[in-house]
Design an enzyme around this catalytic site. Structure first.
Site, mmCIF file in Angstrom:
data_model
loop_
_atom_site.group_PDB
_atom_site.id
_atom_site.type_symbol
_atom_site.label_atom_id
_atom_site.label_comp_id
_atom_site.label_asym_id
_atom_site.label_seq_id
_atom_site.Cartn_x
_atom_site.Cartn_y
_atom_site.Cartn_z
ATOM 1 N N TYR A 50 0.804 -1.215 0.000
ATOM 2 C CA TYR A 50 0.000 0.000 0.000
ATOM 3 C C TYR A 50 0.842 1.272 0.000
ATOM 4 O O TYR A 50 0.389 2.322 -0.450
ATOM 5 C CB TYR A 50 -0.932 0.014 1.206
ATOM 6 C CG TYR A 50 -2.073 -0.985 1.150
ATOM 7 C CD1 TYR A 50 -2.282 -1.768 0.026
ATOM 8 C CD2 TYR A 50 -2.934 -1.145 2.225
ATOM 9 C CE1 TYR A 50 -3.311 -2.681 -0.027
ATOM 10 C CE2 TYR A 50 -3.975 -2.066 2.181
ATOM 11 C CZ TYR A 50 -4.160 -2.832 1.055
ATOM 12 O OH TYR A 50 -5.193 -3.732 1.011
ATOM 13 N N ASP A 64 -2.740 -18.086 1.965
ATOM 14 C CA ASP A 64 -3.805 -18.756 1.209
ATOM 15 C C ASP A 64 -4.433 -19.883 2.022
ATOM 16 O O ASP A 64 -5.665 -19.992 2.117
ATOM 17 C CB ASP A 64 -3.294 -19.256 -0.138
ATOM 18 C CG ASP A 64 -1.929 -19.908 -0.054
ATOM 19 O OD1 ASP A 64 -1.341 -19.955 1.039
ATOM 20 O OD2 ASP A 64 -1.437 -20.375 -1.096
ATOM 21 N N ASP A 108 -5.629 -6.617 5.742
ATOM 22 C CA ASP A 108 -6.799 -5.932 5.196
ATOM 23 C C ASP A 108 -7.824 -6.947 4.699
ATOM 24 O O ASP A 108 -9.023 -6.843 4.976
ATOM 25 C CB ASP A 108 -6.349 -5.008 4.066
ATOM 26 C CG ASP A 108 -7.429 -4.043 3.624
ATOM 27 O OD1 ASP A 108 -8.466 -3.945 4.306
ATOM 28 O OD2 ASP A 108 -7.235 -3.375 2.595
#
Length: 352
Positions: A137, A219, A243
């Site tokens: 980000y 994952d 997030d």
């Protein structure tokens, strides 16, 4: 309790409604305790753009610097799809306040098991600790180039040792306080930044030998959060993964309207930014049906962290749980209760 300075940034959409509801609870609690709370309000996000042209005006920052805590509602909406982005106000606010840790608890409350997609929903409760200042980000460069089929986009995921060390240390501290393992989530089988992350977790583990560590790849962790959610008690992870996975926890509990969050600098007793995790929900703004529980639980977190008032926080949390157990539900939870109904119910239960 000494006088506290609270800055409220209601923001956009349902933000003013849910922060208003939280303030009613605060007013009732402070009135009972005979304690004065100095509350000021300022603009952020789209509302600030409309007023000043900036999503985070200097006048707001001046009040932020004087407050002992900040309660935020929500930012954004389709009205501001072009031009300055309301969300930039939130990102810049976190940067201005030097906040680097986002704490997002999740819990399936008794009485709401039927709202969860999980088969065995009872007792699911945990905490996500998300790093806020590094990763994809904020990494540079972020750019685009090329033309036609050769056009490309580039994001940079970068982490420094100090950024990883401080968030992981906080994770160990909170896991130690809770008496549970620390789950660290990365993608160390692919990403170099995740390999550094895992190295730092193992290095800092030496300072917390009594806290078991569980390393998970992001994952498979996403899958296990659905299949084995009880295993995730205290979780620390980087910005992007946090997030995504913390929103997944919202799906597990049944509604994002039930979740509050804290953005802090890692030291209890310092100013922080506290906000519900739901968005601005412009489709229901002004209808009086927004779920204010996330904002109320954010207020409770504010009391516990920045104001160091755990008894106040527990009163709010207990009152919220009592209202839920009584079956009072806003439309996002499949009911017909209004925002005002929830406020009245929580205030009624504050003394119980």
């Amino acid at each position: 309790m000494a006088s506290k300075q609270l800055l409220v940034l209601a923001g956009d959409g349902i933000g003013p409604e849910v922060t208003g509801a939280a303030l009613m609870v605060l007013d009732a609690l402070s009135h009972t305790a005979g304690t004065a709370i100095e509350v000021k309000e300022a603009a952020i996000g789209g509302a600030a753009i409309d007023q000043t042209g900036s999503p985070l005006p200097e006048s707001t920052l001046q009040l932020v610097d004087k407050a002992s805590a900040v309660l935020l509602g929500a930012v954004g909406g389709p009205k501001w799809a072009s031009g300055p982005r309301p969300e930039a106000g939130l990102l810049n606010l976190r940067r201005h306040m030097k906040l680097w840790a986002n704490l997002r608890p999740f819990e399936i409350f008794p009485g709401l098991e039927d709202r969860s997609p999980l088969k065995n929903a009872a007792g699911v409760k945990g905490l996500f600790i998300r790093e806020l200042t590094g990763g994809a980000y904020f990494g540079e460069p972020q750019e685009r180039g090329g033309e036609g089929e050769e056009a490309w986009a580039l994001d940079t995921m970068i982490y420094h040792r100090y950024e990883i060390a401080r968030i992981v240390r906080l994770g160990f501290q909170l896991a130690e306080e809770a008496g549970v393992p620390l789950t660290s989530i990365d993608k160390a089988n692919v990403l170099e930044s995740s390999r550094l992350w895992r190295e730092m977790v193992n290095e800092l583990h030496q300072d917390f030998p009594g806290v078991p560590v569980v390393h998970r790849l992001v994952d498979s962790a996403a899958m296990d959060m659905v299949l084995h959610p009880h295993e995730f008690k205290v979780v620390v992870t980087e910005n992007l993964f946090g997030d995504i996975l913390s929103d997944l926890s919202g799906g597990l509990v049944g509604s994002l309207g039930l979740l509050g969050s804290s953005s802090v600098s890692g030291v209890a007793g310092t100013p922080g930014l506290f906000e519900p995790v739901h968005g601005s929900a412009p489709d229901i703004a002004g209808k009086g049906i927004a779920n204010p529980i996330g904002a109320m639980l954010s207020l409770a977190a504010l009391m516990r962290w920045s104001w160091q008032e755990p008894e106040w926080a527990m009163k709010v949390e207990s009152a919220v749980k009592a209202v839920i157990a009584d079956g009072l539900r806003t439309p996002d939870l499949g009911g017909h209760a209004t925002t005002e109904d929830v406020v009245n119910g929580v205030i009624k239960n504050l003394g119980n």
